[in-house]
Design a protein around this motif. Sequence first.
Motif, mmCIF file in Angstrom:
data_model
loop_
_atom_site.group_PDB
_atom_site.id
_atom_site.type_symbol
_atom_site.label_atom_id
_atom_site.label_comp_id
_atom_site.label_asym_id
_atom_site.label_seq_id
_atom_site.Cartn_x
_atom_site.Cartn_y
_atom_site.Cartn_z
ATOM 1 N N ILE A 104 0.835 -1.192 0.000
ATOM 2 C CA ILE A 104 0.000 0.000 0.000
ATOM 3 C C ILE A 104 0.876 1.250 0.000
ATOM 4 N N ILE A 105 0.478 2.217 -0.802
ATOM 5 C CA ILE A 105 1.107 3.535 -0.808
ATOM 6 C C ILE A 105 0.074 4.543 -0.333
ATOM 7 N N VAL A 106 0.434 5.311 0.682
ATOM 8 C CA VAL A 106 -0.457 6.312 1.253
ATOM 9 C C VAL A 106 0.069 7.698 0.904
ATOM 10 N N VAL A 107 -0.742 8.468 0.202
ATOM 11 C CA VAL A 107 -0.395 9.856 -0.086
ATOM 12 C C VAL A 107 -0.819 10.687 1.123
ATOM 13 N N GLY A 108 0.154 11.189 1.855
ATOM 14 C CA GLY A 108 -0.125 11.923 3.081
ATOM 15 C C GLY A 108 0.108 13.410 2.919
ATOM 16 N N GLY A 109 0.490 14.049 4.008
ATOM 17 C CA GLY A 109 0.660 15.497 3.998
ATOM 18 C C GLY A 109 2.094 15.933 4.160
ATOM 19 N N VAL A 110 2.292 17.223 3.979
ATOM 20 C CA VAL A 110 3.619 17.818 4.096
ATOM 21 C C VAL A 110 4.005 18.053 5.554
ATOM 22 N N GLY A 111 3.027 18.122 6.440
ATOM 23 C CA GLY A 111 3.264 18.595 7.800
ATOM 24 C C GLY A 111 4.237 17.791 8.626
ATOM 25 N N SER A 112 4.392 16.501 8.317
ATOM 26 C CA SER A 112 5.290 15.653 9.106
ATOM 27 C C SER A 112 6.728 15.697 8.620
ATOM 28 N N LEU A 113 6.996 16.398 7.515
ATOM 29 C CA LEU A 113 8.369 16.573 7.063
ATOM 30 C C LEU A 113 9.110 17.544 7.992
ATOM 31 N N GLU A 114 10.404 17.381 8.083
ATOM 32 C CA GLU A 114 11.218 18.241 8.940
ATOM 33 C C GLU A 114 11.556 19.535 8.202
#
Length: 216
Positions: A104-114
Amino acid sequence: MSILLFGASGNIGSHILKEALLRGHRVTAVTRSTDLEPQERLTALKADIADEDEVAKIAAGHDAVISAYSPGLRRHSAEEAAELIHKAHDALFAGVRRSGMRRIIVVGGVGSLEASPGVDVVDSDFYPAEHKAHTLRNREILRSLKRGEHDLDWTYVSPPLSIKHGERTGIFRLGEDRLLRDEAGESRISEADFAIAILDELESGRFIRRRFTAAY
């Protein structure tokens, strides 16, 4: 490859669908209500990603699942979106496990990037406060995957700060947990190139049980 795609009519999902068909994959495209134009190797379904039984039934027999699901902030507040995201991913992960399919590939959000050392985008001073509720929920989904709670061969993909309609170039950079910016300090990619990065990952399996991001 046979792909089950949730959120197929969304801004990112529609580009994933187009890229997958371009590469010759068979796609079962799931939407909540939108009718999709008939195409070769495309099966269109209307189903609820938050219904574990439906997910298990339709995922069976596919090689992989891609989720580009988003409840949409135009229709829901950030708090409402956070709850919808929580319910959808709980059902998605459980349903996929029940189906016997693991990839599975989940397209998530930018917010968890450092954004800077030790500071995630969602915790930075430039991130909009009105978006934080659903962004924090997306970060928790990534953390639950990293903790191994769902026993899937997952990949979580985060976009850069800006993802919009634009040219399909096939030229971009990949990263993992750090926000990518170009020489001008911009963090961006076109939806078409983001879709290329996602299909590349599906075909290569470079980031299994890891997160990646793509940007210019």
